[in-house]
Enzyme design. Structure first.
Site, PDB file in Angstrom:
ATOM      1  N   ASP A  66      50.714   9.413 -53.971  1.00 15.43           N
ATOM      2  CA  ASP A  66      50.821  10.754 -53.405  1.00 15.43           C
ATOM      3  C   ASP A  66      52.004  11.487 -54.015  1.00 15.43           C
ATOM      4  OD1 ASP A  66      52.729   9.128 -52.201  1.00 15.43           O
ATOM      5  OD2 ASP A  66      51.952   9.343 -50.179  1.00 15.43           O
ATOM      6  N   ASP A 135      53.002   6.922 -37.697  1.00 12.04           N
ATOM      7  CA  ASP A 135      51.781   7.449 -37.076  1.00 12.04           C
ATOM      8  C   ASP A 135      50.524   6.810 -37.660  1.00 12.04           C
ATOM      9  OD1 ASP A 135      51.679   8.599 -39.589  1.00 12.04           O
ATOM     10  OD2 ASP A 135      51.624  10.682 -38.881  1.00 12.04           O
ATOM     11  N   HIS A 137      49.741   6.550 -40.903  1.00 12.26           N
ATOM     12  CA  HIS A 137      49.213   7.065 -42.174  1.00 12.26           C
ATOM     13  C   HIS A 137      49.453   6.065 -43.295  1.00 12.26           C
ATOM     14  CE1 HIS A 137      53.310   9.208 -42.915  1.00 12.26           C
ATOM     15  NE2 HIS A 137      53.187   8.354 -43.908  1.00 12.26           N
ATOM     16  N   GLU A 142      47.191  11.621 -43.050  1.00 17.19           N
ATOM     17  CA  GLU A 142      47.672  11.777 -41.681  1.00 17.19           C
ATOM     18  C   GLU A 142      46.540  11.543 -40.673  1.00 17.19           C
ATOM     19  OE1 GLU A 142      50.696  11.788 -41.311  1.00 17.19           O
ATOM     20  OE2 GLU A 142      51.814  13.424 -42.231  1.00 17.19           O
TER      21      GLU A 142
HETATM   22  C1  GLP Z   1      55.731   8.202 -46.738  1.00 18.44           C
HETATM   23  C2  GLP Z   1      54.802   7.861 -47.901  1.00 18.44           C
HETATM   24  C3  GLP Z   1      53.964   6.668 -47.607  1.00 18.44           C
HETATM   25  C4  GLP Z   1      54.825   5.583 -47.002  1.00 18.44           C
HETATM   26  C5  GLP Z   1      55.379   6.027 -45.683  1.00 18.44           C
HETATM   27  C6  GLP Z   1      56.266   4.985 -45.024  1.00 18.44           C
HETATM   28  O1  GLP Z   1      55.291   9.209 -45.918  1.00 18.44           O
HETATM   29  N1  GLP Z   1      53.973   8.932 -48.318  1.00 18.44           N
HETATM   30  O2  GLP Z   1      53.330   6.225 -48.797  1.00 18.44           O
HETATM   31  O3  GLP Z   1      54.064   4.427 -46.833  1.00 18.44           O
HETATM   32  O4  GLP Z   1      56.118   7.192 -45.864  1.00 18.44           O
HETATM   33  O5  GLP Z   1      57.536   5.052 -45.584  1.00 18.44           O
HETATM   34  P1  GLP Z   1      58.628   3.924 -45.460  1.00 18.44           P
HETATM   35  O6  GLP Z   1      58.138   2.784 -46.267  1.00 18.44           O
HETATM   36  O7  GLP Z   1      59.862   4.528 -46.031  1.00 18.44           O
HETATM   37  O8  GLP Z   1      58.753   3.613 -44.019  1.00 18.44           O
END
Ligand code: GLP
Length: 260
Positions: A66, A135, A137, A142
């Site tokens: 992304d 959440d 995702h 989302e």
């Molecule tokens: C972001 C990314 C995701 C990631 C998520 C969790 O929003 N787009 O790909 O998995 O956050 O992040 P973290 O690993 O820092 O908790």
């Protein structure tokens, strides 16, 4: 779905082992790269193996999950730059071998379609690293995302922007409002999904992912339909799993351990 509960350092080694095994078997492997804090220890381990053990990415390709829309090309939190810093520049990927959706394109839908074609043209993703949002995702799909979605523009939820404000001077207003993200259908096309989650703040999302009903309200639950999905969690992230003891017992007693 396989669930492994272990300390974060061990989880990173397991994920790195899976990637190394692929690279040694097929050097022209296609890796799915995730941003966020969850995969950082995996990237550290891969960089260490590259430096100390000669693990090579020279023939591999990488596709990011992304990208934020509209962040300046030199913004340190632009995912393209994050991936370069965290992994691409630390190993020996060939120039241009790591790609991401173009969040600065004039025509964003066309950029999304081009990205889908690029992934397909590379033969699809062999192993996809994933984190999970609080959440539920994955990538930036989302709650409410179609379980069959492809790469597209999404609006970030307030929760995600608050969660990610820590990368933007703790100022939620600096967090972009939109992103381009591989869809859940795109992610499901990868041949092996490896999701990492650590910390108590991920416990409910992990519970839903592994044990909840499949629902667009918890987008990661689509992984229950994947034939080869691995969920790597520490004790805190596993703390709400109803069958935690069973997953521990299964992992400990796995006969003829072959890796993930
Ligand atoms: C972001 C990314 C995701 C990631 C998520 C969790 O929003 N787009 O790909 O998995 O956050 O992040 P973290 O690993 O820092 O908790």
């Amino acid at each position: 779905m396989e669930v492994v509960i272990a300390p974060a350092e061990e989880l990173a080694v397991l994920a790195a082992d899976a990637i190394e095994a692929l690279l040694r078997r097929e050097p022209a492997t296609v890796l799915g790269l995730a941003t966020g804090s969850s995969p950082l220890k995996v990237y550290d381990e891969l960089a260490r193996r590259h430096e100390q053990e000669g693990l090579s990415f020279a023939r591999a390709r990488g596709f990011m999950l992304d990208e934020y829309v509209g962040l300046a090309a030199d913004h340190p939190e632009r995912y393209r730059n994050v991936i370069d810093t965290e992994i691409a520049s630390r190993v020996d990927f060939a120039p241009g071998a790591v790609q991401g959706p173009d969040g600065l394109a004039d025509d964003l839908p066309a950029a999304c379609a081009a990205y889908e074609r690029a992934i397909a043209g590379a033969g699809g993703v062999d192993v996809q690293l994933l984190g999970i949002g609080t959440d539920g995702h994955i990538a930036f799909n989302e709650p409410g995302s179609s379980l069959a979605s492809r790469t597209r523009i999404k609006t970030l939820t307030r929760q995600t922007r608050v969660d990610n404000a820590r990368f933007f001077d703790d100022d939620v207003d600096q967090v972009p409002t939109h992103c381009l993200t591989q869809g859940l259908g795109t992610i499901m096309d990868a041949r092996h999904l490896v999701l990492l989650a650590t910390g108590r703040h991920k416990a409910e999302a992990v519970h839903q992912l592994v044990e909840g009903p499949i629902s667009a309200m918890w987008p990661a639950t689509v992984m229950q339909m994947h034939p080869h999905a691995t969920v790597l969690v520490d004790d805190a992230a596993a703390s709400r799993l109803q069958l935690g003891d069973y997953y521990r017992q299964t992992f400990e007693s796995k006969p003829g351990w072959q890796g993930l």
